[in-house]
Design a protein around this motif. Structure first.
Motif, short mmCIF file in Angstrom:
data_model
loop_
_atom_site.label_atom_id
_atom_site.label_comp_id
_atom_site.label_asym_id
_atom_site.label_seq_id
_atom_site.Cartn_x
_atom_site.Cartn_y
_atom_site.Cartn_z
N GLU A 165 0.88 -1.17 0.00
CA GLU A 165 0.00 0.00 0.00
C GLU A 165 0.91 1.21 0.00
O GLU A 165 1.31 1.70 1.05
CB GLU A 165 -0.93 -0.01 1.22
N GLY A 166 1.26 1.66 -1.19
CA GLY A 166 2.22 2.74 -1.30
C GLY A 166 3.57 2.29 -0.79
O GLY A 166 4.14 1.30 -1.26
N ASP A 167 4.09 2.98 0.21
CA ASP A 167 5.42 2.67 0.72
C ASP A 167 5.43 1.51 1.72
O ASP A 167 6.49 1.03 2.10
CB ASP A 167 6.03 3.91 1.39
N ASP A 168 4.25 1.05 2.16
CA ASP A 168 4.17 -0.03 3.14
C ASP A 168 4.02 -1.38 2.46
O ASP A 168 3.05 -1.60 1.72
CB ASP A 168 3.00 0.19 4.10
N TYR A 169 4.95 -2.28 2.74
CA TYR A 169 4.91 -3.64 2.18
C TYR A 169 4.72 -4.63 3.32
O TYR A 169 5.29 -4.46 4.40
CB TYR A 169 6.21 -3.97 1.44
N GLN A 170 3.94 -5.68 3.05
CA GLN A 170 3.77 -6.76 4.02
C GLN A 170 3.96 -8.10 3.31
O GLN A 170 3.48 -8.28 2.18
CB GLN A 170 2.38 -6.72 4.66
N PHE A 171 4.62 -9.01 3.99
CA PHE A 171 4.88 -10.34 3.45
C PHE A 171 4.14 -11.36 4.33
O PHE A 171 4.38 -11.43 5.54
CB PHE A 171 6.38 -10.61 3.42
N ASN A 172 3.26 -12.13 3.71
CA ASN A 172 2.38 -13.07 4.43
C ASN A 172 2.54 -14.46 3.86
O ASN A 172 2.92 -14.64 2.70
CB ASN A 172 0.92 -12.62 4.32
N TYR A 173 2.17 -15.45 4.67
CA TYR A 173 2.20 -16.83 4.19
C TYR A 173 1.02 -17.60 4.76
O TYR A 173 0.45 -17.25 5.80
CB TYR A 173 3.52 -17.52 4.56
N SER A 174 0.64 -18.65 4.04
CA SER A 174 -0.46 -19.51 4.47
C SER A 174 -0.05 -20.97 4.29
O SER A 174 0.46 -21.35 3.24
CB SER A 174 -1.73 -19.23 3.65
N GLY A 200 7.22 -10.30 9.89
CA GLY A 200 8.05 -9.10 9.89
C GLY A 200 7.32 -7.78 9.97
O GLY A 200 7.96 -6.72 9.94
N GLY A 201 5.98 -7.80 10.04
CA GLY A 201 5.22 -6.55 10.13
C GLY A 201 5.27 -5.76 8.83
O GLY A 201 5.60 -6.27 7.77
N LYS A 202 4.94 -4.45 8.93
CA LYS A 202 5.04 -3.57 7.76
C LYS A 202 6.48 -3.14 7.59
O LYS A 202 7.15 -2.75 8.54
CB LYS A 202 4.15 -2.35 7.95
N VAL A 203 6.96 -3.23 6.36
CA VAL A 203 8.33 -2.80 6.06
C VAL A 203 8.27 -1.74 4.95
O VAL A 203 7.31 -1.67 4.18
CB VAL A 203 9.22 -3.98 5.64
N SER A 204 9.30 -0.93 4.88
CA SER A 204 9.30 0.18 3.93
C SER A 204 9.71 -0.30 2.53
O SER A 204 10.65 -1.08 2.38
CB SER A 204 10.27 1.27 4.40
#
Length: 551
Positions: free
Chosen positions: A499-508, A518-522
């Protein structure tokens, strides 16, 4: 460096890739029937060049160290575009093995010569000792010939065919030794071109622009030149100001292709540099343009520009925009190219917008689904510095990526398939069938701006346990952000959401419920203002046998 891939006993198979754009600007600017979106090519499709034969338009872009190189698109109406492949699609044409991501192929120019019914693509390959080069074809849909090196220095060559059948090359170069007046001082040169030998004619070179429109103002980086002829006059159009916030397009006029060229009084004819930095829906860095005349005598211009996110990051890179051009007076003027640019452009008369339908390239907030089970990979999937076929195997379950013994931080071919990031806000998901045998093995997703700036999100092993890891690399320095022990009984789903400058990495692990790592990363390292270079960010399906992420 010798490269080997390792074929694991257990497959590393990627399947069911989904990419979905979610940019607010498209939600707030719905299209009417007589409108289409610009940019026409979202994501890292910079330095566009365009030509026409009859009712067929062809457009090409820079590709740097991507392989295959120089994506080529076809249209019959300038609105609906189909990717027909790549101009440079063979190892004999591309020598990128040791190139940095922002090296390789710069500023291709495509032109049709009606006198011999042949298409020419000239470019600069900053790799493999090639330099300036040309390839040709009678039909862009059927592939291109081998590389012919051109005997001159500098960058950004383009070819011009006069209506008497003569041919010329114009390009950017350094000023003669001892005459450089300031940093960024460049010149535009012209050469006679021998169509029989496909080579510039020695001794015919001449400087036709020194510095830019007004050298007393110390203009920088006059480049990307194109020659045109209209009403028995010759027009030289160039980018000026550097490919950043001061970028612009300028025009000169002459009675001969070799000048003297006089700058127009109303330069620049295209720029976005004069407007408030905090303007809404900002388009910036506009320039590096090319013009095409339609069959009914109208003109359009394609050019690069960027759309920064809320923190002025340009993760999507330089994109391909289009505007109508008014050439009713002496000089061409980009319509609405000197005001803050809008998202929508009026359709040419009689054209129906079919973008994203019937095989045409999508734009706006589109979705791209690929189960990765086709016999042939989609043209949107590219590799880095080497052919995709060197490490991919198509299977009934998806694409198997056999890992190289180097990782994505190497300036070498990488065992990863890349898709361009085409929105500031997006979601990308892929299914991975993989059980690593050692800590040297890793497979997953990389958000990649260069070998020195990237995120890696994947599965690896330590001793007897499986781990999911997230690593950030900035300016070549890597940090493990987070890691978790996981159980691997079946496919794992990996997801990146921006979302713009905020990246999130998820897994299922159950293909239903996602867990963040790792939460939100730039996303700062995925933008050229932090990472440097000229490219946009890529999303890679990545496998390596040289994992060095610390757990």
């Amino acid at each position: 460096m010798a490269l080997f891939f390792f074929e694991s006993l257990h497959a590393q198979v990627f399947s069911d890739f989904t990419y979905k754009g979610n940019d607010k600007i498209y939600a707030e600017n719905r299209l009417e029937e007589d409108e289409f979106y610009s940019p026409i090519l979202q994501g890292c499709y910079p330095d566009p060049s365009i030509t026409r034969k009859g009712n067929d338009y062809y457009l090409v872009n820079s590709s740097f160290a991507m392989f295959p190189g120089v994506p080529i698109f076809h249209s019959n109406d300038l609105v609906n575009w189909t990717q027909i492949g790549h101009v440079l699609d063979r190892p004999s044409q591309l020598k990128l093995e040791n190139a940095g991501f922002s090296e390789g192929i710069y500023a291709p120019d495509i032109q049709y010569n009606r006198f011999n019914d042949t298409f020419y693509m000239v470019t600069t390959q900053i790799a493999g000792g090639i330099g300036n080069m040309v390839v040709k074809t009678k039909d862009p849909k059927k592939g291109w010939g081998e590389v012919q090196k051109l005997n001159f220095d500098g960058i950004d060559p383009s070819i011009f065919f006069d209506d008497n059948g003569k041919a010329y090359i114009v390009h950017n170069d350094a000023p003669p030794k001892g005459t450089e007046q300031y940093s960024g001082h460049r010149v535009i040169k012209i050469w006679d071109y021998d169509l029989e030998k496909d080579q510039v004619i020695a001794g015919t070179d001449k400087i036709i622009v020194n510095g830019g429109v007004d050298i007393t103002q110390k203009p920088i980086w006059i480049e990307g030149p194109h020659l045109y002829k209209k009403n028995e006059k010759y027009f030289l159009m160039c980018a000026e100001g550097g490919t950043g916030g001061n970028h612009s397009e300028v025009i000169f006029i002459a009675d001969s292709p070799k000048g003297p060229f006089i700058p127009a009084g109303n330069n620049p004819i295209l720029t976005q540099r004069y407007f408030p930095k905090d303007r809404k829906d900002k388009v910036d860095w506009a320039g590096h343009a090319d013009l095409v005349e339609t069959s009914d005598g109208n003109y359009y211009g394609v050019f690069l520009a960027v759309r920064p996110n809320e923190k002025n990051r340009v993760n999507t890179g330089r994109e391909t925009f289009i505007l109508p051009v008014d050439w009713s007076g002496t000089y061409p003027v980009f319509q609405n190219g000197l005001v803050p640019m809008k998202t929508k452009v009026k359709m040419p008369k009689g054209i129906k917008n079919q973008t994203g339908q019937n095989g045409f390239f999508p734009n706006g907030n589109f979705m791209f689904n690929d189960d990765l089970k086709s016999v042939k990979l989609d043209d949107r999937w590219i590799a880095m510095r080497g052919a995709r076929e060197k490490f991919t195997v198509q299977t009934k379950n998806g694409v198997k990526i056999n890992p190289f013994n180097v990782n994505s931080k190497a300036k070498a071919p990488v065992s990863a398939l890349f898709h361009r990031q085409q929105h500031a806000s997006f979601e990308a998901t892929v299914s991975l069938d993989f059980k690593p045998k050692s800590e040297k093995e890793l497979a997953g997703i990389t958000c990649y701006q260069s070998e020195n700036s990237q995120y890696v999100f994947g599965v690896t092993k330590k001793e007897k346990d499986f781990y999911i890891v997230l690593e950030r690399t900035e300016k070549g320095n890597s940090t493990t952000i987070s890691s978790e022990k996981i159980s691997l009984s079946k496919n794992i789903k990996l997801q990146v959401i921006a979302e713009g400058d905020d990246y999130q990495f998820n897994y299922s692990l159950d293909e239903k419920k996602y867990k963040n790592l790792g939460g939100k990363v730039s996303g700062d390292i995925l933008s050229t203002d932090v990472a440097g270079g000229f490219t946009g960010s890529l999303i890679g399906l990545y496998s390596t046998f040289a994992n060095d992420i610390k757990l």
